[in-house]
Design a protein around this motif. Structure first.
Motif, PDB file in Angstrom:
ATOM      1  N   ILE B 142       0.879  -1.166   0.000  1.00  0.00           N
ATOM      2  CA  ILE B 142       0.000   0.000   0.000  1.00  0.00           C
ATOM      3  C   ILE B 142       0.916   1.215   0.000  1.00  0.00           C
ATOM      4  N   PRO B 143       1.129   1.839  -1.142  1.00  0.00           N
ATOM      5  CA  PRO B 143       2.131   2.910  -1.200  1.00  0.00           C
ATOM      6  C   PRO B 143       1.730   4.145  -0.400  1.00  0.00           C
ATOM      7  N   ARG B 144       0.446   4.474  -0.372  1.00  0.00           N
ATOM      8  CA  ARG B 144       0.042   5.681   0.372  1.00  0.00           C
ATOM      9  C   ARG B 144      -1.084   5.340   1.333  1.00  0.00           C
ATOM     10  N   PRO B 145      -0.748   4.810   2.495  1.00  0.00           N
ATOM     11  CA  PRO B 145      -1.792   4.366   3.424  1.00  0.00           C
ATOM     12  C   PRO B 145      -2.472   5.525   4.141  1.00  0.00           C
ATOM     13  N   ILE B 146      -1.802   6.680   4.188  1.00  0.00           N
ATOM     14  CA  ILE B 146      -2.331   7.773   4.996  1.00  0.00           C
ATOM     15  C   ILE B 146      -2.525   9.000   4.126  1.00  0.00           C
ATOM     16  N   THR B 147      -3.688   9.620   4.233  1.00  0.00           N
ATOM     17  CA  THR B 147      -3.868  10.943   3.638  1.00  0.00           C
ATOM     18  C   THR B 147      -4.447  11.846   4.716  1.00  0.00           C
ATOM     19  N   GLY B 148      -3.898  13.040   4.790  1.00  0.00           N
ATOM     20  CA  GLY B 148      -4.370  13.989   5.787  1.00  0.00           C
ATOM     21  C   GLY B 148      -4.298  13.434   7.187  1.00  0.00           C
ATOM     22  N   MET B 149      -3.248  12.676   7.457  1.00  0.00           N
ATOM     23  CA  MET B 149      -2.997  12.090   8.777  1.00  0.00           C
ATOM     24  C   MET B 149      -4.088  11.113   9.213  1.00  0.00           C
ATOM     25  N   ARG B 150      -4.890  10.648   8.283  1.00  0.00           N
ATOM     26  CA  ARG B 150      -5.861   9.601   8.588  1.00  0.00           C
ATOM     27  C   ARG B 150      -5.610   8.425   7.662  1.00  0.00           C
ATOM     28  N   TRP B 151      -6.224   7.297   7.994  1.00  0.00           N
ATOM     29  CA  TRP B 151      -6.137   6.140   7.111  1.00  0.00           C
ATOM     30  C   TRP B 151      -6.812   6.482   5.792  1.00  0.00           C
ATOM     31  N   ALA B 152      -6.139   6.243   4.691  1.00  0.00           N
ATOM     32  CA  ALA B 152      -6.774   6.422   3.388  1.00  0.00           C
ATOM     33  C   ALA B 152      -7.855   5.353   3.250  1.00  0.00           C
ATOM     34  N   SER B 153      -8.812   5.607   2.391  1.00  0.00           N
ATOM     35  CA  SER B 153      -9.982   4.720   2.353  1.00  0.00           C
ATOM     36  C   SER B 153      -9.567   3.292   1.985  1.00  0.00           C
ATOM     37  N   GLY B 154     -10.067   2.354   2.761  1.00  0.00           N
ATOM     38  CA  GLY B 154      -9.792   0.942   2.485  1.00  0.00           C
ATOM     39  C   GLY B 154      -8.480   0.447   3.042  1.00  0.00           C
ATOM     40  N   CYS B 155      -7.567   1.372   3.384  1.00  0.00           N
ATOM     41  CA  CYS B 155      -6.230   0.930   3.782  1.00  0.00           C
ATOM     42  C   CYS B 155      -6.211   0.330   5.190  1.00  0.00           C
ATOM     43  N   LEU B 156      -7.048   0.864   6.069  1.00  0.00           N
ATOM     44  CA  LEU B 156      -7.123   0.293   7.413  1.00  0.00           C
ATOM     45  C   LEU B 156      -7.600  -1.153   7.323  1.00  0.00           C
ATOM     46  N   GLN B 157      -8.650  -1.343   6.541  1.00  0.00           N
ATOM     47  CA  GLN B 157      -9.224  -2.671   6.336  1.00  0.00           C
ATOM     48  C   GLN B 157      -8.178  -3.627   5.760  1.00  0.00           C
ATOM     49  N   ARG B 158      -7.490  -3.140   4.716  1.00  0.00           N
ATOM     50  CA  ARG B 158      -6.511  -3.992   4.040  1.00  0.00           C
ATOM     51  C   ARG B 158      -5.368  -4.355   4.987  1.00  0.00           C
ATOM     52  N   SER B 159      -4.920  -3.391   5.790  1.00  0.00           N
ATOM     53  CA  SER B 159      -3.827  -3.664   6.721  1.00  0.00           C
ATOM     54  C   SER B 159      -4.261  -4.696   7.744  1.00  0.00           C
ATOM     55  N   MET B 160      -5.488  -4.538   8.235  1.00  0.00           N
ATOM     56  CA  MET B 160      -6.001  -5.491   9.205  1.00  0.00           C
ATOM     57  C   MET B 160      -6.051  -6.888   8.586  1.00  0.00           C
ATOM     58  N   GLN B 161      -6.569  -6.958   7.369  1.00  0.00           N
ATOM     59  CA  GLN B 161      -6.675  -8.272   6.720  1.00  0.00           C
ATOM     60  C   GLN B 161      -5.310  -8.901   6.520  1.00  0.00           C
ATOM     61  N   GLY B 162      -4.367  -8.091   6.046  1.00  0.00           N
ATOM     62  CA  GLY B 162      -3.030  -8.619   5.812  1.00  0.00           C
ATOM     63  C   GLY B 162      -2.407  -9.161   7.083  1.00  0.00           C
ATOM     64  N   LEU B 163      -2.499  -8.374   8.137  1.00  0.00           N
ATOM     65  CA  LEU B 163      -1.858  -8.784   9.387  1.00  0.00           C
ATOM     66  C   LEU B 163      -2.540  -9.994  10.011  1.00  0.00           C
ATOM     67  N   THR B 164      -3.883 -10.004  10.005  1.00  0.00           N
ATOM     68  CA  THR B 164      -4.537 -11.157  10.614  1.00  0.00           C
ATOM     69  C   THR B 164      -4.264 -12.417   9.800  1.00  0.00           C
ATOM     70  N   SER B 165      -4.198 -12.279   8.473  1.00  0.00           N
ATOM     71  CA  SER B 165      -3.916 -13.485   7.685  1.00  0.00           C
ATOM     72  C   SER B 165      -2.513 -14.003   7.992  1.00  0.00           C
ATOM     73  N   LEU B 166      -1.582 -13.092   8.202  1.00  0.00           N
ATOM     74  CA  LEU B 166      -0.222 -13.526   8.576  1.00  0.00           C
ATOM     75  C   LEU B 166      -0.255 -14.277   9.907  1.00  0.00           C
ATOM     76  N   VAL B 167      -0.963 -13.688  10.847  1.00  0.00           N
ATOM     77  CA  VAL B 167      -1.045 -14.275  12.180  1.00  0.00           C
ATOM     78  C   VAL B 167      -1.671 -15.672  12.113  1.00  0.00           C
ATOM     79  N   PHE B 168      -2.755 -15.794  11.352  1.00  0.00           N
ATOM     80  CA  PHE B 168      -3.416 -17.095  11.231  1.00  0.00           C
ATOM     81  C   PHE B 168      -2.530 -18.092  10.502  1.00  0.00           C
ATOM     82  N   SER B 169      -1.853 -17.632   9.452  1.00  0.00           N
ATOM     83  CA  SER B 169      -1.038 -18.574   8.673  1.00  0.00           C
ATOM     84  C   SER B 169       0.098 -19.130   9.521  1.00  0.00           C
TER      85      SER B 169
END
Lengths: 575, 596
Positions: B142-169
């Motif tokens: 995700i090259p630009r996860p933050i815009t205006g010091m907030r999570w860019a749209s969808g990026c919070l979700q994607r980060s959560m999914q990525g990390l939880t999938s790593l944890v589960f795997s």
């Protein structure tokens, strides 16, 4: 008995026991010898290691001596304990000094071990439950349509008016007044320009533009394979036969009466055909059945499914052959490699002729794979021609993707051959083999002599070292010397034991593998002589081993057989 | 098990479970990246997968009903509807569907209702929703996860999914901690914890091999997991804003240099701009999973890599001269037998020689040794005035590129932000005088906004090493072990965090737990997963690799190390990528200060 050191290099490696040199793993018989060996061979290599080892030796010796002096008399029962003490220190020093160099980064992420399974969750059963609920209604719908189609085709009266009545009787037509607009295109109907038409399968109304005209040939085909398919599911013996074929063969079956009757009518009168077709294409004069888009889609999907079940493309057949060949080859290769390596190193475990035969087998398989792959690569046009014979309309022409698939299959087969068959090791010819074997024998003899000499030398040095020690501590030496001797003898006996174990025991190996117990293994000619019986049994075994490609056993068995023959001759000679 | 191992075993499971026969693999853009990073195409083709297709660009292509189709996609609504369409008009004979993360029942239902021809054989959910670069490092691209010091749209979700999938795997049910001063980190940590609570049963059931091992037990074991079957572990969410320094520094390990100076994208490096490049070298694959030499040398420094390449060359030339001596039939046979390995080696040699050659060209053209030295003095030294003077010199030097000069000013601005004699203004006007692109001048203040004193909670410059840097100049790149190299003095902050975490000494005030802290908060976790919002760097990856290598095994055995550390980020940064993400991050925010 002589075990003193637990040297664990790696989990996977076998555990070696004895007084091992930590650097070259040579098995030495006593501490003194080990120390001498180490000073002699490895003094230049690593001063630090040497020093630490030296301190360990002295510690170990002290420990040994302690336990020995504790109980003044050198008692055999005390020995293992003291050695175990020594062993502890040894394993310590080895784990400090020689393990790290082997595995510099034991926690390197690349060495992290994989657990056997990764978690996953299946939704297949949920999926299948939901699907089957839907499929049931779907299949019922489709079947209804096909039944109607069958009836429409089968019992059609020739008179157009009667026909229309029959059609309306079979399929209840939707009332014209209920449908002011065409449900597909949304335009309004009028008496002249856009008239209402009925789908002959479901009775729904649509305009002329939105109706689809199913050709009679296709309709016929749709009905026929249904029966063929149901027949086939009943009798799998018919599984491979093409639709046309089975239709011709089983005309007597009542399920096929419909299509048979249809073709009869068709040849009977062109006029009646006109009436069967509710709409006739004026330009070509071909017959059509007016249906709506939904019905058309359904019956087409059904048709495709049936086709798929029956159609076995040539590509699939060739590919299956390719893969079975590949699997066989894969199974044979390691066997061949060990045989070749063994032959080249001059061992006599395998027969040269067996190896040659196996090599030929491998090469032939390689050829076959190559030929199949070539065929697959150039399959394209053949495939189309073949499928055109089966059904001219529904088969798409060879697309670029199929071409790519065929090319890729060829490429990967070629790569497989390149890595596995092209570089196949050569075998020595008979003459070379002889030379190799004599060379090996000589080498073995030489090594044996060298080892003996080295052992003597080391023994001598050990004696000298001991003498030095004796000067330092005369009292302890007396006990040590005795112990040393006992150690040597026990060490050598262990050596002998190992050699014994190494010798192959053909009987056991046959028993282990399990295939020797087959019934026909014991089909022996009736004879009272146990030796002859034994020989026959072994001959059978050899035959089986050959068939099973266990060449290693063939040669041991043959050796056995020869021995038996000699024995037999000797017995016969004496009697 | 590392990240790469987990993904690989998932791929193998997929291919194995779909029965023998020729296959096509249908993937989306992201799953294609996930697979291609850990396995070469030829490797997958060996397992009967001959063709690949992307869901986004499914051709209407011909019907190939004799092919089996292995579907590996993310469970996004778009992918589901594309799959539905495919199932309604199927082109393949059988479908084996694998989702790269947790999939909703509604999606499964939608698919099931589209499968009118009963072609779907399997629907599985696996946990491979992240890109594994090496066993200890992963990214989510995700090259630009933050815009205006907030999570860019969808990026919070994607980060959560990525990390939880790593944890589960990895079969883990970790505690979740976050950097106290970062709202973004807290949000992500919250989401992760929620997801683990909801779906963690997957791990619990698979690790005990007992599906009745339900969620009640999992919740119990969550807080005292050291007793349960699942090893204790922790996910720590960090914010790049706490350490804006590391992505600005020039790197000197092979992998980091390649990314910094040439740019790695999905394991590929474009060399198209290199003058006089051969056609086959315009784009080269640089992933440790597919290049043994690279795997061995990726963490070597610039000096060492030169040596290693030289050895490789010599080895190659030795073989080459042997190869060229083809006289007899035996020679020819030998040649043919060894040709594949030889060709492979020649590919490796030419690739790395070209890459290293290009690196050294750029290093000398941009005078990076000087720049890097100044950078290291800035971040590791303590004296203000010599720093300022040196930066001034280099900024005025026309031989230094505008970007490098601007980055030096940024480093200075961050380093001496609170110094009484701070002269960032003077440096910025020096930049203006050089007529540096306005973008960089804006970036200096943006950087202060992004990673200035106010944005940080850790003491980034607290360890003054009063050493005379120039004394070590002579030891430059000699690779003398144990001696600090002048260009690699800087140790990234994340290394300190990781070390503390492994020891169980991370302060709860700075890195609080989500929810109640577990009773054994001070216990040493067996797995530490660090995730940096805003991206990680290869310098950090190398540092974590080093840390992993030095983590002592408890009993001297090699099988079970005491702990392992994994590092991930929304992206893998180099300086240009970092500058872009900072620009996006501060976009639209009102600048609190730092008018320059």
């Amino acid at each position: 008995m002589a075990a003193a050191t637990d040297f664990q290099l790696n989990k996977t490696e076998e555990i070696m026991e004895g007084f091992l040199c930590p650097v070259c793993l040579q098995d030495l018989t006593s501490i003194a010898q080990l120390q001498v060996h180490f000073e002699e061979k490895h003094s230049a290599e690593d001063k630090a290691l040497l020093n630490s080892l030296k301190s360990i030796f002295s510690k170990a010796r002290k420990l040994l001596n302690d336990s020995d002096t504790e109980d003044d008399a050198p008692c055999a029962s005390k020995l293992p304990e003291s050695k175990a003490g020594g062993a502890k220190i040894y394993s310590n020093i080895f784990s400090q000094n020689s393990v790290p160099p082997c595995l510099p980064n034991c926690n390197d992420p690349w060495n992290w071990q994989n657990t056997a399974t990764v978690p996953q969750r299946s939704h297949t059963s949920l999926f299948k439950t939901i699907r089957s609920d839907r499929i049931d209604t779907y299949v019922a719908e489709t079947n209804k349509l096909l039944l109607r189609l069958d009836k429409l085709l089968a019992d059609a009266p020739s008179d157009p008016v009667k026909r229309k009545a029959q059609e309306r009787e079979l399929v209840p037509w939707v009332d014209d007044a209920c449908v002011p607009l065409c449900p597909d295109c949304g335009r309004s109907f009028s008496a002249l320009t856009r008239r209402r038409h009925h789908c002959r399968l479901c009775g729904a109304i649509m305009c002329n533009k939105c109706s689809i005209f199913m050709s009679m040939a296709f309709a016929k085909q749709l009905v026929a394979p249904v029966h063929v398919a149901t027949l086939m599911s009943g009798s799998s013996a018919q599984g491979k036969s093409s639709p046309g074929h089975s239709r011709g063969n089983s005309g007597s079956r009542h399920v096929l009466d419909g299509s048979a009757g249809f073709s009869l009518r068709r040849s009977g009168s062109q006029g009646s055909l006109n009436s069967i077709a509710s709409m006739m294409d004026q330009l070509t004069g071909e017959q059509h059945l007016r249906v709506c888009q939904h019905c058309h889609q359904r019956v087409c999907a059904r048709d495709r499914a049936v086709q798929q079940r029956q159609h076995q493309p040539l590509l699939a057949l060739l590919y299956r052959k390719l893969m079975t060949d590949r699997a066989t080859l894969y199974r044979l290769l390691p066997q061949y490699r060990t045989m070749a390596a063994s032959l080249w190193s001059g061992e006599s475990v395998y027969n040269l002729s067996d190896a040659c035969e196996l090599r030929l087998k491998v090469l032939r398989l390689g050829d076959s794979i190559n030929a199949t792959a070539q065929k697959i690569k150039t399959l394209g046009p053949v495939e189309v021609q073949q499928s055109q014979l089966n059904d001219p309309e529904n088969q798409p022409p060879l697309g670029p993707r199929q071409e790519l698939l065929q090319k890729r299959i060829y490429q990967s087969a070629a790569a497989f051959l390149k890595t596995n068959v092209l570089g196949l090791d050569k075998l020595p010819d008979a003459e070379e083999l002889q030379q190799l074997q004599t060379k090996r024998r000589e080498q073995a003899a030489r090594r044996l002599a060298e080892e003996r000499k080295a052992a003597e030398l080391a023994e001598l040095r050990a004696e000298q070292a001991l003498i030095k020690l004796r000067q330092r501590d005369a009292e302890v030496i007396t006990t040590r010397n005795a112990r040393d001797r006992s150690l040597n003898s026990s060490g050598s006996s262990a050596h002998e034991r190992r050699a014994l174990v190494h010798r192959p025991s053909p009987g056991a190996s046959v028993g282990e593998e399990g295939w020797g117990g087959d019934a026909d293994a014991h089909v022996v000619t009736a004879t009272d002589d146990p030796v002859v019986q034994q020989m026959n049994i072994i001959r059978n075994y050899i035959k089986q081993a050959r068939e099973a490609c266990r060449y290693e056993e063939v040669s041991t068995l043959e050796k056995n057989l020869k021995e038996l023959q000699v024995e037999y001759r000797r017995l016969n000679g004496t009697t | 098990m590392g990240a790469v191992g987990a993904i690989k075993s998932y791929i193998e499971t997929m291919i194995r479970d779909s029965e023998p026969g020729y296959k096509i693999m249908l993937m989306d853009r992201e799953t294609t990246a996930i697979v291609s990073l850990v396995m070469a195409m030829s490797e997958v083709m060996k397992q009967e997968v001959y063709m690949f297709e992307q869901v986004e660009q499914m051709s209407s292509g011909e019907n190939m009903s004799y092919l089996k189709c292995v579907v590996f996609v993310r469970p996004t609504p778009e992918n589901i509807s594309l799959l539905c369409r495919e199932l309604q008009q199927p082109r393949y004979g059988a479908y084996y569907i694998y989702f790269s993360n947790v999939v909703s029942k509604a999606s499964v239902k939608q698919l099931a209702e589209s499968d009118e021809q009963e072609l779907v054989r399997e629907v599985q959910e696996i946990y491979a929703d992240y890109m594994a670069l090496a066993p200890h490092i992963f990214t989510l691209n995700i090259p630009r996860p933050i815009t205006g010091m907030r999570w860019a749209s969808g990026c919070l979700q994607r980060s959560m999914q990525g990390l939880t999938s790593l944890v589960f795997s990895l079969s883990l049910l970790p505690d979740v901690r976050y950097q106290a001063n970062s709202d973004l980190a807290r949000q992500l940590a919250d989401e992760i914890r929620m997801m683990i609570t909801m779906e963690g049963a997957v791990v619990a059931s698979s690790s005990t091999g007992n599906s009745s091992y339900g969620f009640a037990q999992y919740n119990n074991s969550y807080n005292n997991s050291s007793n349960g079957a699942i090893p204790s572990s922790v996910v720590i969410i960090l914010d790049r804003r706490d350490d804006p320094i590391t992505p600005l520094l020039h790197q000197w390990t092979y992998e980091a240099m390649v990314h910094q100076l040439l740019g790695v994208n999905g394991g590929r490096v474009s060399l198209a701009d290199v003058p006089g490049i051969a056609e086959e070298l315009k784009e080269v694959v640089m992933t440790p999973t597919q290049d043994e030499f690279y795997a061995k040398s990726m963490y070597l420094n610039y000096g060492e890599i030169g040596q290693t390449i030289k050895q490789l060359m010599e080895e190659y030339q030795g073989k080459l001269s042997k190869q060229q001596k083809v006289e007899s039939i035996a020679d020819m046979k030998h040649f043919v037998q060894n040709y594949p390995q030889f060709k492979q080696m020649s590919g490796t040699v030419s690739k790395h020689v070209t890459v290293v050659g290009e690196l050294s060209r750029v290093v000398s053209a941009r005078r990076l040794l000087q720049v890097s030295e100044c950078q290291q003095e800035l971040v590791c030294g303590t004296d203000h005035s010599p720093n300022l003077q040196r930066v001034h010199e280099l900024v005025r030097d026309p031989g230094i590129s505008a970007e490098d000069a601007a980055v030096l000013v940024m480093l200075y601005a961050i380093r001496h932000q609170t110094h009484a004699n701070n002269d960032t203004r003077g440096l910025v006007s020096a930049l203006r005088k050089r007529s540096v692109n306005d973008r960089y001048i804006k970036l200096v203040s943006a950087m202060l906004e992004y990673g200035g004193e106010a944005a940080r909670q850790s003491t980034l410059f607290s360890s003054p090493l009063p050493q005379d840097v120039s004394a070590f100049k002579k030891l430059l790149f000699k690779g003398v072990k144990g001696v600090e190299n002048v260009y690699t003095q800087h140790k990234p902050l994340v290394l300190e965090t990781a070390t503390q975490a492994v020891k169980g000494r991370l302060k709860e005030s700075s890195y609080p737990f989500i929810g109640t802290a577990p009773q054994n908060a001070a216990a040493r976790p067996q797995t530490v997963i660090l995730f940096i919002i805003g991206g990680a760097t290869y310098e950090e990856s190398a540092a974590i690799h080093q840390l992993n290598c030095t983590l002592a095994s408890p009993a001297g055995g090699t099988a079970t190390p005491s702990a392992r550390v994994l590092l991930g980020g929304t992206h893998i940064l180099n300086t240009p990528a970092f500058l872009e993400s900072v620009e996006a991050a501060v976009e639209g925010t009102t600048r609190t200060s730092h008018r320059l």
